[in-house]
Design a protein around this motif. Structure first.
Motif, PDB file in Angstrom:
ATOM      1  N   ASP A 176       1.559 -10.804  66.960  1.00  0.00           N
ATOM      2  CA  ASP A 176       2.745  -9.969  66.783  1.00  0.00           C
ATOM      3  C   ASP A 176       3.653 -10.486  65.676  1.00  0.00           C
ATOM      4  O   ASP A 176       4.285  -9.692  64.968  1.00  0.00           O
ATOM      5  N   ILE A 177       3.758 -11.786  65.531  1.00  0.00           N
ATOM      6  CA  ILE A 177       4.648 -12.373  64.522  1.00  0.00           C
ATOM      7  C   ILE A 177       3.887 -12.718  63.238  1.00  0.00           C
ATOM      8  O   ILE A 177       4.490 -12.954  62.184  1.00  0.00           O
ATOM      9  N   LYS A 178       2.587 -12.729  63.294  1.00  0.00           N
ATOM     10  CA  LYS A 178       1.754 -13.116  62.153  1.00  0.00           C
ATOM     11  C   LYS A 178       2.066 -12.340  60.875  1.00  0.00           C
ATOM     12  O   LYS A 178       2.158 -12.946  59.793  1.00  0.00           O
ATOM     13  N   PRO A 179       2.257 -11.000  60.927  1.00  0.00           N
ATOM     14  CA  PRO A 179       2.546 -10.289  59.665  1.00  0.00           C
ATOM     15  C   PRO A 179       3.797 -10.811  58.966  1.00  0.00           C
ATOM     16  O   PRO A 179       3.838 -10.887  57.731  1.00  0.00           O
ATOM     17  N   TYR A 180       4.830 -11.174  59.730  1.00  0.00           N
ATOM     18  CA  TYR A 180       6.058 -11.704  59.135  1.00  0.00           C
ATOM     19  C   TYR A 180       5.796 -13.076  58.509  1.00  0.00           C
ATOM     20  O   TYR A 180       6.275 -13.366  57.402  1.00  0.00           O
ATOM     21  N   ILE A 181       5.053 -13.915  59.224  1.00  0.00           N
ATOM     22  CA  ILE A 181       4.754 -15.252  58.706  1.00  0.00           C
ATOM     23  C   ILE A 181       3.943 -15.155  57.413  1.00  0.00           C
ATOM     24  O   ILE A 181       4.216 -15.866  56.434  1.00  0.00           O
ATOM     25  N   LEU A 182       2.957 -14.264  57.390  1.00  0.00           N
ATOM     26  CA  LEU A 182       2.123 -14.118  56.187  1.00  0.00           C
ATOM     27  C   LEU A 182       2.927 -13.564  55.013  1.00  0.00           C
ATOM     28  O   LEU A 182       2.686 -13.938  53.862  1.00  0.00           O
ATOM     29  N   ARG A 183       3.879 -12.681  55.290  1.00  0.00           N
ATOM     30  CA  ARG A 183       4.731 -12.169  54.199  1.00  0.00           C
ATOM     31  C   ARG A 183       5.530 -13.302  53.577  1.00  0.00           C
ATOM     32  O   ARG A 183       5.641 -13.385  52.341  1.00  0.00           O
ATOM     33  N   ILE A 184       6.082 -14.200  54.415  1.00  0.00           N
ATOM     34  CA  ILE A 184       6.828 -15.346  53.880  1.00  0.00           C
ATOM     35  C   ILE A 184       5.893 -16.270  53.115  1.00  0.00           C
ATOM     36  O   ILE A 184       6.232 -16.770  52.029  1.00  0.00           O
ATOM     37  N   ALA A 185       4.702 -16.503  53.656  1.00  0.00           N
ATOM     38  CA  ALA A 185       3.726 -17.360  52.975  1.00  0.00           C
ATOM     39  C   ALA A 185       3.342 -16.793  51.615  1.00  0.00           C
ATOM     40  O   ALA A 185       2.972 -17.545  50.704  1.00  0.00           O
ATOM     41  N   ASN A 186       3.447 -15.483  51.484  1.00  0.00           N
ATOM     42  CA  ASN A 186       3.096 -14.836  50.214  1.00  0.00           C
ATOM     43  C   ASN A 186       4.291 -14.603  49.309  1.00  0.00           C
ATOM     44  O   ASN A 186       4.152 -13.955  48.265  1.00  0.00           O
ATOM     45  N   GLY A 187       5.482 -15.090  49.709  1.00  0.00           N
ATOM     46  CA  GLY A 187       6.615 -15.049  48.800  1.00  0.00           C
ATOM     47  C   GLY A 187       7.817 -14.267  49.248  1.00  0.00           C
ATOM     48  O   GLY A 187       8.861 -14.285  48.576  1.00  0.00           O
ATOM     49  N   ASP A 188       7.745 -13.541  50.374  1.00  0.00           N
ATOM     50  CA  ASP A 188       8.924 -12.836  50.865  1.00  0.00           C
ATOM     51  C   ASP A 188       9.990 -13.826  51.343  1.00  0.00           C
ATOM     52  O   ASP A 188       9.699 -14.989  51.604  1.00  0.00           O
ATOM     53  N   HIS A 189      11.220 -13.351  51.479  1.00  0.00           N
ATOM     54  CA  HIS A 189      12.348 -14.216  51.810  1.00  0.00           C
ATOM     55  C   HIS A 189      12.276 -14.686  53.259  1.00  0.00           C
ATOM     56  O   HIS A 189      11.823 -13.952  54.148  1.00  0.00           O
ATOM     57  N   PHE A 190      12.763 -15.907  53.501  1.00  0.00           N
ATOM     58  CA  PHE A 190      12.733 -16.466  54.855  1.00  0.00           C
ATOM     59  C   PHE A 190      13.556 -15.653  55.841  1.00  0.00           C
ATOM     60  O   PHE A 190      13.365 -15.740  57.050  1.00  0.00           O
ATOM     61  N   SER A 191      14.500 -14.841  55.341  1.00  0.00           N
ATOM     62  CA  SER A 191      15.370 -14.060  56.228  1.00  0.00           C
ATOM     63  C   SER A 191      14.616 -12.988  57.001  1.00  0.00           C
ATOM     64  O   SER A 191      15.211 -12.294  57.830  1.00  0.00           O
ATOM     65  N   LEU A 192      13.333 -12.867  56.773  1.00  0.00           N
ATOM     66  CA  LEU A 192      12.520 -11.997  57.626  1.00  0.00           C
ATOM     67  C   LEU A 192      12.599 -12.437  59.086  1.00  0.00           C
ATOM     68  O   LEU A 192      12.663 -11.601  59.995  1.00  0.00           O
ATOM     69  N   ILE A 193      12.598 -13.781  59.318  1.00  0.00           N
ATOM     70  CA  ILE A 193      12.544 -14.263  60.697  1.00  0.00           C
ATOM     71  C   ILE A 193      13.576 -15.333  61.033  1.00  0.00           C
ATOM     72  O   ILE A 193      13.751 -15.655  62.212  1.00  0.00           O
TER      73      ILE A 193
END
Length: 602
Positions: A78-95
């Motif tokens: 459930d949380i994996k998509p958010y973690i992968l987005r951050i790993a790929n460069g999205d901002h930490f404020s996702l989570i």
């Protein structure tokens, strides 16, 4: 930072802080959740739940209740998509409201694929806080540990990077490479035999060689021994068995083996191998050259008071081997309970028997909740469907019941909210208002054929009971095992891979003994399995495949090559990897089947 200041509790202050936290467990838990919400409430993941803001009209209880009502319990997927987005460069404020400084990799051998967990800088303070509690607790039971050295075998793994450049590494590699470890002040309670350069060497063989060599040089000063996991300590003994002549040669000549090519290791070891020491080399050669290695640990390090390692859960199978190599003279100590996601608690009674180890969860580490799984009578809620299970209210840390079973759920500062850890725990007592838990097993790590689901705990109990009853009288020791659900034919059947060592000149030539082990395991498995075997005939006879000595070392090498950390590696209790199966199958030297159906009464 924790609670606005760095917590560096030592000695009596550490013990007083444990008392403060556990005496006010409920209040501390509420404070922790409110702090997490204040820090992370603006992140994208939480904003979608429209949580209440902290204001004059909202009590702490209102905010906690709102969080529980609105935020769902989740698993990694459930949380994996958010973690992968951050790993790929999205901002930490996702989570989270704090910068993600690194991704922590799970061992990759606990029930499936490797996971990556977000971590913030403050997490290292929390881990260091827990580490700093260990020796004050131990000093109450075994004083004087500040008068010598600790031979602890620690390892790092060469780290990788995410696509956006964040370090991706194991939680222990993260700690050993941090300033918390590398820049630590000298502490007589934690004076390690291993130089930091050997610990930080990414070549595990060179690291092991230098750490064992250091431990042997300081053998008369070593007061305690250990590794992270019991299996890692036994791998060190295996390494010593193969390399003690070379290690003795280095000590005899005062020169480090040319096989050690790491320049920092060589420089560090030059300060330990100061001069030739033929007397010390002779002592070690006499001990290691003895016909039996029973008690080898106690004889090599005669002043040692205990062995420290994780010996709970699947690691409990190594307890007989640890006792064999220490001749039963050294207590086996398990000090703390932790995971890549979060560090949880400590063992306040470290001299407990390995079978009775319980951990006190510290309420300042994260926000804890618990999914009820079974009551004190052993009645489990295992037949519920997903909707029924999700409708069961979670229980707070201070509201768990003695004897009952729960699955651990955590909310962390680094972006995991009501996250299922997957560990099954049983409440064994309380320290003040904080519960103490025994680790039972990983949930849903099972063998499954047809309607049967065999969990890790049942499998482990059945195998170890059979080995004790039927192998030990033949002077044989089960050192390692794993399993596989073979569905290549109908009906499918369970396969158990065993690695066995013999004491002295003993041998098992009688196939009957191993066939008896097969049926003994089956007789210990649960009602559903035995019904499937005897009545439904939907599962075939259990099979033991005995593998050559060293096979599980090859298996470990395979998983490490695929990305697991040597420091965190645990033999998987159920094999699903084709490459791992090939290694096991290529080393099978005997196959034995259960000779009859197990007993079953409708």
């Amino acid at each position: 930072m924790m609670d606005g200041k760095k917590l560096e509790y030592k000695g009596e202050k550490a013990l007083k802080e444990i008392e403060r936290l556990t005496s006010n467990a409920g209040e501390v838990q509420e404070e922790i959740l409110i702090r997490i919400m204040e820090m992370n409430g603006g992140c994208e993941y939480l904003k979608k739940f429209n949580l209440k803001n902290k204001n004059s009209s909202s009590s702490v209880q209102d905010l906690v209740s709102d969080f529980k009502r609105c935020v769902p319990v989740i698993a990694y997927e459930d949380i994996k998509p958010y973690i992968l987005r951050i790993a790929n460069g999205d901002h930490f404020s996702l989570i989270t409201g704090q910068p993600i400084t690194e991704m922590l990799c799970s061992s990759g051998t606990s029930g499936g694929e490797p996971k990556i967990m977000p971590s913030i800088a403050e997490d290292l303070d929390r881990r260091t806080f827990l580490y700093n509690l260990i020796m004050p607790i131990m000093d109450q039971y075994i004083p004087g540990m500040d008068g010598g050295k600790a031979m602890y075998l620690y390892f790092v793994k060469a780290e990788k990077s995410t696509p956006c450049g964040l370090p991706a590494r194991s939680v222990l590699t993260s700690y050993y490479k941090s300033k918390h470890f590398k820049c630590r002040a000298f502490d007589p309670y934690n004076d390690l035999t291993s130089p930091d350069q050997a610990i930080l060497c990414s070549d595990s063989n060179q690291s092991m060689y230098c750490q064992l060599l250091s431990g042997l040089v300081y053998r008369r000063q070593v007061l305690r021994l250990g590794a992270v996991f019991a299996s890692a300590f036994l791998r060190a003994i295996s390494f010593l068995q193969h390399n003690w002549p070379a290690l003795c040669l280095d000590i005899r000549t005062g020169q480090l083996s040319g096989a050690i090519t790491d320049s920092e290791c060589r420089a560090a070891m030059s300060k330990i191998l100061l001069a030739p020491d033929p007397e010390l080399a002779g002592e070690i050669e006499e001990i290691c050259g003895a016909p039996s290695w029973k008690g080898i640990v106690y004889r090599l390090w005669p002043k040692a008071k205990y062995i420290e390692a994780v010996i709970t859960g699947s690691m409990s199978q190594y307890v007989p081997a640890l006792r064999f190599y220490s001749d039963g003279k050294l207590p086996l100590i398990c000090t703390m309970y932790a995971s890549s996601e979060c560090y949880f608690g400590v063992n306040l009674k470290p001299l407990s028997d390995p079978a009775d180890v319980a951990f006190t969860l510290l309420p300042n580490m994260c926000y804890f909740e618990f999914i009820p799984l079974g009551d004190e009578n052993g009645t489990f809620l295992s037949n519920l469907n997903k909707e029924e299970e999700e409708s069961i209210p979670l229980v707070d840390l201070v509201d768990v019941r003695l004897g009952c079973y729960y699955e651990l759920v955590v909310t962390t500062f680094s972006g995991l909210y009501r996250y299922r850890i997957g560990d099954v725990l049983q409440v064994t007592g309380f320290h003040n208002k904080a519960p103490q838990f025994k680790f039972i097993c990983r949930r849903n790590v099972v063998l499954s054929i047809d309607t049967d689901k065999t969990n890790e705990e049942d499998l482990h109990r059945s195998i170890t009971a059979a080995a004790k009853k039927l192998l030990e009288p033949h002077q044989a020791l089960l050192v390692e095992y794993t399993s596989y659900a073979d569905t290549s034919s109908v009906p499918g059947h369970y396969v158990i891979y065993w690695e066995i060592i013999m004491h002295a000149a003993a041998a098992i030539d009688d196939a009957q003994v191993l066939q008896d082990c097969c049926i003994a395991i089956e007789e210990q498995l649960d009602y559903v399995y035995r019904r499937c075997r005897r009545h439904d005939k939907c599962i075939g006879p259990l099979e033991i495949r005995v593998v050559k000595p060293g096979t599980f070392d090859l298996l470990m090498g395979n998983f490490i090559n695929e990305g697991s950390s040597i420091n965190q590696y645990k033999t998987p209790r159920c094999i699903k990897s084709n490459s791992a199966l090939k290694i096991l199958e290529s080393n099978v030297r005997g196959r034995y089947f259960s000779p009859r159906d197990p007993a079953w009464t409708p």
